[in-house]
Scaffold this motif. Structure first.
Motif, mmCIF file in Angstrom:
data_model
loop_
_atom_site.group_PDB
_atom_site.id
_atom_site.type_symbol
_atom_site.label_atom_id
_atom_site.label_comp_id
_atom_site.label_asym_id
_atom_site.label_seq_id
_atom_site.Cartn_x
_atom_site.Cartn_y
_atom_site.Cartn_z
ATOM 1 N N TYR A 42 2.567 -6.011 -3.786
ATOM 2 C CA TYR A 42 2.293 -6.624 -2.478
ATOM 3 C C TYR A 42 0.823 -7.054 -2.394
ATOM 4 O O TYR A 42 0.492 -8.052 -1.763
ATOM 5 C CB TYR A 42 2.661 -5.657 -1.341
ATOM 6 N N ALA A 103 3.113 -7.744 3.613
ATOM 7 C CA ALA A 103 4.212 -6.904 3.116
ATOM 8 C C ALA A 103 5.338 -6.734 4.137
ATOM 9 O O ALA A 103 6.395 -6.214 3.805
ATOM 10 C CB ALA A 103 3.679 -5.535 2.709
ATOM 11 N N ARG A 109 9.493 -9.432 0.802
ATOM 12 C CA ARG A 109 10.014 -8.129 0.342
ATOM 13 C C ARG A 109 11.232 -8.331 -0.559
ATOM 14 O O ARG A 109 11.359 -7.692 -1.586
ATOM 15 C CB ARG A 109 10.391 -7.234 1.522
ATOM 16 N N GLY A 129 5.763 3.965 -3.704
ATOM 17 C CA GLY A 129 5.419 2.991 -2.667
ATOM 18 C C GLY A 129 5.845 3.471 -1.297
ATOM 19 O O GLY A 129 5.589 4.620 -0.920
ATOM 20 N N ARG A 130 6.500 2.560 -0.532
ATOM 21 C CA ARG A 130 6.912 2.902 0.824
ATOM 22 C C ARG A 130 8.425 2.876 0.988
ATOM 23 O O ARG A 130 8.961 3.460 1.915
ATOM 24 C CB ARG A 130 6.312 1.900 1.837
ATOM 25 N N ASP A 131 9.124 2.132 0.109
ATOM 26 C CA ASP A 131 10.579 1.982 0.281
ATOM 27 C C ASP A 131 11.315 2.187 -1.037
ATOM 28 O O ASP A 131 12.410 1.703 -1.221
ATOM 29 C CB ASP A 131 10.900 0.584 0.829
ATOM 30 N N ASP A 184 2.871 0.266 8.641
ATOM 31 C CA ASP A 184 3.876 0.573 7.617
ATOM 32 C C ASP A 184 5.106 1.280 8.190
ATOM 33 O O ASP A 184 6.213 1.108 7.688
ATOM 34 C CB ASP A 184 3.271 1.451 6.501
HETATM 35 O O1 DC Z 1 0.190 1.777 -1.715
HETATM 36 P P1 DC Z 1 -0.804 0.669 -1.352
HETATM 37 O O2 DC Z 1 -1.881 1.106 -0.396
HETATM 38 O O3 DC Z 1 -1.358 -0.019 -2.550
HETATM 39 O O4 DC Z 1 0.076 -0.399 -0.575
HETATM 40 C C1 DC Z 1 -0.474 -1.565 -0.057
HETATM 41 C C2 DC Z 1 0.342 -2.079 1.129
HETATM 42 O O5 DC Z 1 1.605 -2.558 0.651
HETATM 43 C C3 DC Z 1 0.639 -1.055 2.232
HETATM 44 O O6 DC Z 1 0.062 -1.446 3.457
HETATM 45 C C4 DC Z 1 2.110 -1.064 2.392
HETATM 46 C C5 DC Z 1 2.648 -2.105 1.478
HETATM 47 N N1 DC Z 1 3.727 -1.581 0.636
HETATM 48 C C6 DC Z 1 5.006 -1.778 1.076
HETATM 49 O O7 DC Z 1 5.209 -2.331 2.141
HETATM 50 N N2 DC Z 1 6.050 -1.369 0.306
HETATM 51 C C7 DC Z 1 5.833 -0.738 -0.855
HETATM 52 N N3 DC Z 1 6.887 -0.350 -1.579
HETATM 53 C C8 DC Z 1 4.518 -0.503 -1.308
HETATM 54 C C9 DC Z 1 3.474 -0.929 -0.516
#
Ligand code: DC
Length: 223
Positions: A42, A103, A109, A129-131, A184
Protein backbone atom coordinates in the motif's frame (compact mmCIF):
# COMPACT_ATOMS: atom_id res chain seq x y z
CA UNK A 1 -2.00 -30.68 10.91
CA UNK A 2 0.49 -29.48 8.34
CA UNK A 3 4.24 -29.68 8.76
CA UNK A 4 6.59 -26.79 8.05
CA UNK A 5 7.96 -27.87 4.70
CA UNK A 6 4.45 -28.47 3.33
CA UNK A 7 2.70 -25.40 1.96
CA UNK A 8 2.09 -23.39 5.14
CA UNK A 9 0.42 -19.98 5.44
CA UNK A 10 0.86 -17.89 8.59
CA UNK A 11 -1.05 -14.61 8.81
CA UNK A 12 -0.51 -11.82 11.33
CA UNK A 13 -2.59 -8.67 11.78
CA UNK A 14 -2.37 -5.78 14.19
CA UNK A 15 -2.19 -1.99 14.46
CA UNK A 16 0.79 0.22 13.60
CA UNK A 17 3.66 -0.31 16.03
CA UNK A 18 2.39 -3.63 17.42
CA UNK A 19 5.69 -5.22 16.39
CA UNK A 20 4.25 -7.42 13.67
CA UNK A 21 6.77 -6.51 10.92
CA UNK A 22 9.85 -7.23 13.04
CA UNK A 23 8.28 -10.35 14.55
CA UNK A 24 7.10 -11.71 11.18
CA UNK A 25 10.52 -11.09 9.64
CA UNK A 26 12.29 -12.98 12.47
CA UNK A 27 9.81 -15.89 12.38
CA UNK A 28 10.33 -16.05 8.58
CA UNK A 29 14.10 -16.31 9.11
CA UNK A 30 13.74 -18.95 11.84
CA UNK A 31 11.33 -21.15 9.89
CA UNK A 32 12.67 -20.47 6.39
CA UNK A 33 9.45 -18.88 5.09
CA UNK A 34 8.82 -16.14 2.59
CA UNK A 35 8.02 -12.85 4.36
CA UNK A 36 5.25 -10.65 2.94
CA UNK A 37 4.94 -7.07 4.24
CA UNK A 38 1.50 -6.14 2.91
CA UNK A 39 1.69 -2.57 4.23
CA UNK A 40 4.74 -2.01 2.00
CA UNK A 41 2.52 -2.70 -1.01
CA UNK A 42 0.00 0.00 0.00
CA UNK A 43 2.95 2.28 0.64
CA UNK A 44 4.32 1.54 -2.87
CA UNK A 45 0.91 2.47 -4.33
CA UNK A 46 1.13 5.74 -2.38
CA UNK A 47 4.57 6.41 -3.92
CA UNK A 48 3.01 5.67 -7.33
CA UNK A 49 0.30 8.28 -6.59
CA UNK A 50 2.86 10.91 -5.52
CA UNK A 51 5.17 10.23 -8.49
CA UNK A 52 2.28 10.66 -10.93
CA UNK A 53 0.63 13.50 -8.97
CA UNK A 54 -2.68 11.62 -8.82
CA UNK A 55 -3.14 11.57 -5.01
CA UNK A 56 -6.44 13.40 -5.54
CA UNK A 57 -7.45 11.63 -8.74
CA UNK A 58 -8.39 8.18 -7.48
CA UNK A 59 -9.88 6.88 -10.80
CA UNK A 60 -6.54 7.65 -12.52
CA UNK A 61 -4.60 6.05 -9.67
CA UNK A 62 -6.75 2.88 -9.91
CA UNK A 63 -5.81 2.67 -13.62
CA UNK A 64 -2.12 3.00 -12.77
CA UNK A 65 -2.36 0.36 -10.02
CA UNK A 66 -3.89 -2.12 -12.49
CA UNK A 67 -0.88 -1.87 -14.79
CA UNK A 68 1.97 -1.32 -12.30
CA UNK A 69 4.37 -4.01 -11.11
CA UNK A 70 5.13 -4.37 -7.41
CA UNK A 71 7.72 -6.99 -6.47
CA UNK A 72 9.78 -7.91 -3.46
CA UNK A 73 13.46 -8.87 -3.42
CA UNK A 74 15.77 -10.06 -0.63
CA UNK A 75 12.93 -11.82 1.18
CA UNK A 76 10.85 -8.68 1.63
CA UNK A 77 13.68 -6.30 2.50
CA UNK A 78 13.52 -4.52 -0.87
CA UNK A 79 10.37 -3.40 -2.68
CA UNK A 80 10.37 -2.57 -6.38
CA UNK A 81 7.77 -0.41 -8.09
CA UNK A 82 7.95 -0.90 -11.87
CA UNK A 83 11.55 -2.11 -11.33
CA UNK A 84 12.57 0.99 -9.26
CA UNK A 85 13.73 0.31 -5.71
CA UNK A 86 11.35 2.39 -3.55
CA UNK A 87 12.31 0.83 -0.19
CA UNK A 88 13.36 4.24 1.21
CA UNK A 89 10.58 6.35 -0.35
CA UNK A 90 7.81 4.17 1.13
CA UNK A 91 8.87 5.21 4.68
CA UNK A 92 8.83 9.00 4.25
CA UNK A 93 6.54 11.19 6.43
CA UNK A 94 4.66 12.20 3.24
CA UNK A 95 3.78 8.54 2.58
CA UNK A 96 2.96 7.93 6.28
CA UNK A 97 0.41 10.72 6.11
CA UNK A 98 -1.26 9.66 2.83
CA UNK A 99 -1.16 5.88 2.92
CA UNK A 100 -4.28 5.22 5.04
CA UNK A 101 -6.43 7.26 2.64
CA UNK A 102 -5.06 5.39 -0.38
CA UNK A 103 -5.41 2.00 1.36
CA UNK A 104 -9.12 2.54 1.99
CA UNK A 105 -10.06 2.59 -1.72
CA UNK A 106 -11.82 -0.75 -2.47
CA UNK A 107 -10.60 -1.04 -6.10
CA UNK A 108 -7.00 -0.54 -4.95
CA UNK A 109 -7.44 -3.13 -2.17
CA UNK A 110 -8.90 -5.66 -4.64
CA UNK A 111 -5.84 -5.40 -6.89
CA UNK A 112 -3.38 -5.63 -4.01
CA UNK A 113 -5.23 -8.53 -2.34
CA UNK A 114 -5.18 -10.54 -5.63
CA UNK A 115 -1.45 -9.91 -5.88
CA UNK A 116 -0.89 -11.04 -2.26
CA UNK A 117 -2.95 -14.20 -2.74
CA UNK A 118 -0.89 -15.05 -5.84
CA UNK A 119 2.34 -14.67 -3.83
CA UNK A 120 0.78 -16.93 -1.17
CA UNK A 121 0.00 -19.64 -3.73
CA UNK A 122 3.63 -19.82 -4.77
CA UNK A 123 4.97 -21.21 -1.48
CA UNK A 124 4.97 -21.17 2.32
CA UNK A 125 4.60 -17.67 3.63
CA UNK A 126 4.29 -15.47 6.70
CA UNK A 127 2.28 -12.39 5.82
CA UNK A 128 1.42 -9.41 8.01
CA UNK A 129 -0.82 -6.38 7.80
CA UNK A 130 -4.38 -5.38 8.65
CA UNK A 131 -6.57 -7.86 6.74
CA UNK A 132 -4.34 -10.89 6.24
CA UNK A 133 -6.18 -13.10 8.74
CA UNK A 134 -9.65 -11.93 7.66
CA UNK A 135 -9.67 -11.18 3.91
CA UNK A 136 -6.42 -12.17 2.20
CA UNK A 137 -5.81 -15.57 3.82
CA UNK A 138 -9.02 -16.41 5.76
CA UNK A 139 -8.01 -20.10 5.62
CA UNK A 140 -4.44 -19.52 6.87
CA UNK A 141 -2.99 -22.43 8.86
CA UNK A 142 -1.99 -20.09 11.70
CA UNK A 143 -3.43 -16.67 12.59
CA UNK A 144 -2.14 -14.18 15.13
CA UNK A 145 -3.36 -10.74 16.23
CA UNK A 146 -0.61 -8.62 17.77
CA UNK A 147 -1.46 -5.58 19.84
CA UNK A 148 0.05 -3.20 22.42
CA UNK A 149 -1.12 -0.03 24.15
CA UNK A 150 -1.01 3.18 22.08
CA UNK A 151 1.58 4.61 24.49
CA UNK A 152 3.88 1.60 24.08
CA UNK A 153 3.50 1.59 20.29
CA UNK A 154 4.24 5.32 20.12
CA UNK A 155 7.34 4.82 22.30
CA UNK A 156 8.65 2.12 19.92
CA UNK A 157 8.04 4.23 16.79
CA UNK A 158 9.60 7.28 18.45
CA UNK A 159 12.75 5.29 19.32
CA UNK A 160 13.00 4.05 15.70
CA UNK A 161 12.61 7.59 14.36
CA UNK A 162 15.18 8.97 16.81
CA UNK A 163 17.65 6.31 15.63
CA UNK A 164 17.08 7.62 12.10
CA UNK A 165 17.64 11.22 13.32
CA UNK A 166 14.06 12.21 12.41
CA UNK A 167 13.10 15.40 14.22
CA UNK A 168 9.81 14.67 16.03
CA UNK A 169 8.30 14.34 19.50
CA UNK A 170 6.73 11.42 21.36
CA UNK A 171 3.44 13.35 21.48
CA UNK A 172 3.45 13.89 17.70
CA UNK A 173 4.12 10.19 17.09
CA UNK A 174 1.33 9.18 19.47
CA UNK A 175 -1.08 11.53 17.71
CA UNK A 176 -0.08 10.11 14.30
CA UNK A 177 -0.50 6.50 15.48
CA UNK A 178 -3.91 7.24 17.05
CA UNK A 179 -5.06 8.92 13.83
CA UNK A 180 -3.90 5.92 11.79
CA UNK A 181 -5.62 3.47 14.21
CA UNK A 182 -8.84 5.41 13.80
CA UNK A 183 -8.62 5.32 9.97
CA UNK A 184 -7.57 1.65 9.81
CA UNK A 185 -10.31 0.40 12.14
CA UNK A 186 -13.20 2.59 11.01
CA UNK A 187 -12.89 2.38 7.23
CA UNK A 188 -15.77 0.74 5.38
CA UNK A 189 -13.76 -1.85 3.43
CA UNK A 190 -11.63 -4.46 5.21
CA UNK A 191 -11.18 -2.53 8.46
CA UNK A 192 -8.53 -3.76 10.87
CA UNK A 193 -10.14 -6.29 13.18
CA UNK A 194 -9.08 -9.53 14.81
CA UNK A 195 -10.23 -12.72 13.09
CA UNK A 196 -12.34 -14.84 15.47
CA UNK A 197 -9.88 -17.72 15.29
CA UNK A 198 -6.71 -15.59 15.65
CA UNK A 199 -4.46 -16.05 18.68
CA UNK A 200 -4.19 -12.68 20.49
CA UNK A 201 -0.74 -11.58 21.61
CA UNK A 202 -0.43 -8.45 23.78
CA UNK A 203 3.17 -7.36 23.14
CA UNK A 204 3.13 -4.55 25.76
CA UNK A 205 6.21 -5.03 27.94
CA UNK A 206 7.41 -8.01 25.90
CA UNK A 207 10.64 -8.15 23.92
CA UNK A 208 10.66 -9.03 20.23
CA UNK A 209 12.38 -12.33 21.04
CA UNK A 210 9.67 -13.26 23.57
CA UNK A 211 6.95 -12.70 20.98
CA UNK A 212 8.92 -14.55 18.27
CA UNK A 213 9.45 -17.53 20.60
CA UNK A 214 5.77 -17.56 21.55
CA UNK A 215 4.69 -17.67 17.90
CA UNK A 216 7.25 -20.32 16.92
CA UNK A 217 6.11 -22.42 19.94
CA UNK A 218 2.47 -22.13 18.95
CA UNK A 219 3.27 -23.26 15.42
CA UNK A 220 5.50 -26.11 16.61
CA UNK A 221 2.95 -27.29 19.20
CA UNK A 222 0.11 -27.40 16.72
CA UNK A 223 2.03 -29.09 13.93
O1 DC B 1 1.86 -1.67 8.33
P1 DC B 1 2.14 -0.29 7.71
O2 DC B 1 2.22 0.82 8.71
O3 DC B 1 3.30 -0.30 6.78
O4 DC B 1 0.85 0.00 6.82
C1 DC B 1 0.70 1.17 6.10
C2 DC B 1 -0.77 1.51 5.88
O5 DC B 1 -1.33 0.55 4.97
C3 DC B 1 -1.65 1.50 7.14
O6 DC B 1 -2.20 2.77 7.38
C4 DC B 1 -2.76 0.57 6.83
C5 DC B 1 -2.58 0.11 5.43
N1 DC B 1 -2.63 -1.35 5.33
C6 DC B 1 -3.84 -1.91 5.01
O7 DC B 1 -4.82 -1.20 4.86
N2 DC B 1 -3.94 -3.25 4.84
C7 DC B 1 -2.87 -4.04 5.03
N3 DC B 1 -3.00 -5.36 4.85
C8 DC B 1 -1.62 -3.48 5.39
C9 DC B 1 -1.55 -2.12 5.55
Amino acid sequence: MKQIGDHVTIAIDGPAGSGKSTVARRVAEKLGLLYLDSGAMYRAVTVLAIQNEVENDIPKLIGLVKTCRINFEDNGKKILLNSDDVSIQIRTPEVNKLVADIAKVPEIRNEIVKHQQKIGEEGSIIAEGRDLTTIVFPDADFKFYLDASVKERAKRRFAELQAQNVDTTLEAVETEISARDEKDTSREHSPLRAAEDAIHVDTTGKTIEEVVDFIVDQISNQK
